[in-house]
Scaffold this motif. Structure first.
Motif, PDB file in Angstrom:
ATOM      1  N   PRO A   1      51.112  -1.415 -75.981  1.00  0.00           N
ATOM      2  CA  PRO A   1      50.322  -1.052 -77.408  1.00  0.00           C
ATOM      3  C   PRO A   1      50.214   0.065 -78.059  1.00  0.00           C
ATOM      4  O   PRO A   1      50.192  -0.161 -79.266  1.00  0.00           O
ATOM      5  CB  PRO A   1      48.746  -1.643 -76.587  1.00  0.00           C
ATOM      6  CG  PRO A   1      49.289  -2.389 -75.373  1.00  0.00           C
ATOM      7  CD  PRO A   1      50.478  -2.007 -74.975  1.00  0.00           C
ATOM      8  N   SER A   2      50.296   1.056 -77.062  1.00  0.00           N
ATOM      9  CA  SER A   2      50.204   2.458 -77.673  1.00  0.00           C
ATOM     10  C   SER A   2      51.301   3.080 -78.852  1.00  0.00           C
ATOM     11  O   SER A   2      51.383   3.855 -79.347  1.00  0.00           O
ATOM     12  CB  SER A   2      49.802   3.279 -76.795  1.00  0.00           C
ATOM     13  OG  SER A   2      50.871   3.564 -75.954  1.00  0.00           O
TER      14      SER A   2
ATOM     15  N   GLN B   1      48.202   0.525 -69.390  1.00  0.00           N
ATOM     16  CA  GLN B   1      47.266   0.515 -70.409  1.00  0.00           C
ATOM     17  C   GLN B   1      46.702  -0.672 -71.086  1.00  0.00           C
ATOM     18  O   GLN B   1      45.748  -1.036 -71.471  1.00  0.00           O
ATOM     19  CB  GLN B   1      47.718   1.356 -71.672  1.00  0.00           C
ATOM     20  CG  GLN B   1      49.035   0.734 -72.268  1.00  0.00           C
ATOM     21  CD  GLN B   1      49.663   1.893 -73.052  1.00  0.00           C
ATOM     22  OE1 GLN B   1      49.599   1.955 -74.231  1.00  0.00           O
ATOM     23  NE2 GLN B   1      50.521   2.914 -72.441  1.00  0.00           N
ATOM     24  N   SER B   2      47.708  -1.936 -71.006  1.00  0.00           N
ATOM     25  CA  SER B   2      47.244  -2.929 -71.416  1.00  0.00           C
ATOM     26  C   SER B   2      46.345  -3.706 -70.430  1.00  0.00           C
ATOM     27  O   SER B   2      45.249  -4.449 -70.910  1.00  0.00           O
ATOM     28  CB  SER B   2      48.398  -3.981 -71.630  1.00  0.00           C
ATOM     29  OG  SER B   2      49.136  -4.245 -70.412  1.00  0.00           O
TER      30      SER B   2
ATOM     31  N   THR C   1      44.075   2.240 -75.405  1.00  0.00           N
ATOM     32  CA  THR C   1      45.151   2.751 -76.091  1.00  0.00           C
ATOM     33  C   THR C   1      45.112   4.253 -76.189  1.00  0.00           C
ATOM     34  O   THR C   1      44.533   4.726 -77.048  1.00  0.00           O
ATOM     35  CB  THR C   1      45.083   2.186 -77.649  1.00  0.00           C
ATOM     36  OG1 THR C   1      45.041   0.849 -77.554  1.00  0.00           O
ATOM     37  CG2 THR C   1      46.258   2.503 -78.254  1.00  0.00           C
TER      38      THR C   1
END
Length: 448
Positions: free
Chosen positions: A105-106, A250-251, A256
């Motif tokens: 995501p990031s 992180q997901s 994020t």
């Protein structure tokens, strides 16, 4: 168990390498480490022919185990046969970059390097260059590679180098705080907020026994860093493509970060590191920006091919279902064993990671029915909540000598290879089987 060849090899190594090893943690095994000759699926065979169930998996990178699937092995061999490296870009590094950007995501852009240490070194430099600030906040006991900015101990008021060779003036720019301690973090930002370039943390402390964040802790870090114009850096060298599947930890946490560091799995067993994040930050790296970063072997084509094929195979063959399922069985079985035989100890981990921390205190044995079922999650309703480690100090206060000097050897004598000390976590691979899990649980029963 015969270990004559390992002993002789270690004797030779002592004459030509400091401590007889090329990485300090390998010497934690006493009186000397065994030397591995080859790997086979979820096992290793040492120089004397002894075969062990391997839960170390190279300290994490071997998601698929030691026996690579045919298509992964073929891609590596094809790339190697085309020449070792060229000093120019190759298509395969673009392919791997696109894969990571698509799934994490990031990450909008990424820079490949050669190790997790190099990734965190570069991320710290990038954070300082991007913000124009000097100080980095780290978690006490967290490990971010063998680099000057993070080999720091003490606290935010009195940081000090944790290794010889690091000037005190370097350490003064690093602010260690306890993991999961919001009050300590607020105090640091109240005192130094205008000069804090970034908070650098593992989403789960994975080099210190596996410690989960308490509920809301990462949300708190995200809000605090945004408020002060600092960056939030997730070190996913260990958790990346292990926890949370292709989206990384992180997901799973729904956070994020501004930057993420990677290593381990994205090289498929070959040396690798990477820094990913928002494009506007990553573009500060030279040649697009003013933060110098370069490396002759960065984006090495064989490593890129190994990483890409490993992750593609994982995406297409339910690798995460297999490794996470075995991890769940291990942790659930260990939870039952510990409750019966060593109720003060704490089972930790998630997905394909696991560990038993030899915590000294715990709730009464008759109150464990409502505990976390397959690894500590910092659940306030769990009867272990007041006893399970919340930060590195909690792990360090465990029976670390007993783990290393007694328990590790008892497991090895039963042909089970665990990480070399109380702090390093353990990993499940696609090469492991149900039988490996059952044999390991029986070994724990005997050793505990």
């Amino acid at each position: 168990m015969n270990d004559d060849n390992s002993r002789d090899l270690y004797d030779r190594a002592l004459s030509v390498m400091p401590g007889g090893v090329n990485s300090a943690v390998r010497a934690a095994i006493e009186p000397y480490p065994f030397f591995v000759q080859k790997g086979d699926a979820g096992h290793v065979i040492d120089a004397d022919g002894n075969r062990y169930i391997d839960w170390v998996m190279g300290l994490g990178p071997l998601l698929l185990g030691h026996s690579l699937p045919d298509q992964v092995q073929a891609a590596i061999q094809q790339q190697a046969s085309a020449g070792p490296m060229y000093g120019t870009p190759t298509e395969v590094e673009v392919d791997l970059a696109e894969f990571v950007v698509r799934h994490v995501p990031s990450v909008e852009k990424i820079r490949f390097v050669n190790s997790g240490t190099e990734a965190t070194v570069s991320a710290v430099r990038l954070a300082r260059g991007h913000t124009g600030r000097n100080k980095i906040v780290v978690m006490q006991g967290g490990y971010h590679g063998a680099q000057e900015s993070t080999l720091v101990e003490g606290n935010a008021e009195n940081p000090a180098p944790s290794s010889a060779g690091i000037p005190q003036s370097f350490a003064e720019h690093t602010l260690p705080v306890p993991f999961n301690d919001e009050d300590a973090m607020r105090e640091v930002f109240e005192e130094h907020g205008d000069d804090i370039a970034a908070v650098l943390t593992e989403p789960i402390l994975a080099n210190y026994g596996i410690v989960h964040p308490e509920d809301g802790y990462h949300e708190f870090l995200r809000e605090l860093t945004n408020e002060h114009g600092s960056l939030l850096i997730f070190d996913e060298v260990i958790t990346g493509f292990r926890v949370g599947g292709l989206g990384c930890a992180q997901s799973e946490f729904g956070i994020t970060p501004d930057l993420t560091t990677f290593g381990k799995v994205i090289g498929g067993g070959f040396p690798v590191g990477a820094i990913g994040g928002r494009a506007e930050i990553i573009d500060d790296f030279a040649p697009a920006g003013d933060v110098f970063q370069a490396g002759t072997f960065s984006g090495h084509p064989v490593t890129m091919a190994a990483g890409l094929e490993t992750l593609q195979f994982a995406a297409e063959n339910d690798v995460y279902g297999h490794v996470n399922g075995l991890g769940e069985r291990l942790r659930s079985g260990l939870t039952d064993i510990v409750a019966d035989q060593a109720p003060s100890y704490t089972v930790t981990g998630t997905d394909s990671m696991f560990k038993v921390i030899f915590t000294r205190d715990g709730p009464g044995k008759d109150s464990l029915e409502e505990q976390c079922a397959a690894g500590c999650r910092q659940n306030p309703t769990c009867p272990r909540y007041d006893y399970c480690p919340k930060n590195a100090a909690g792990v360090k206060n465990a029976e670390t000598d007993r783990w290393r000097r007694v328990f590790w050897g008892q497991m090895k004598a039963q042909d089970v290879f665990l990480s070399q000390n109380q702090f390093e976590c353990q990993f499940v691979s696609y090469g492991h089987t149900d039988e490996d899990v059952e044999r390991t649980l029986e070994a724990y029963k005997h050793a505990l």
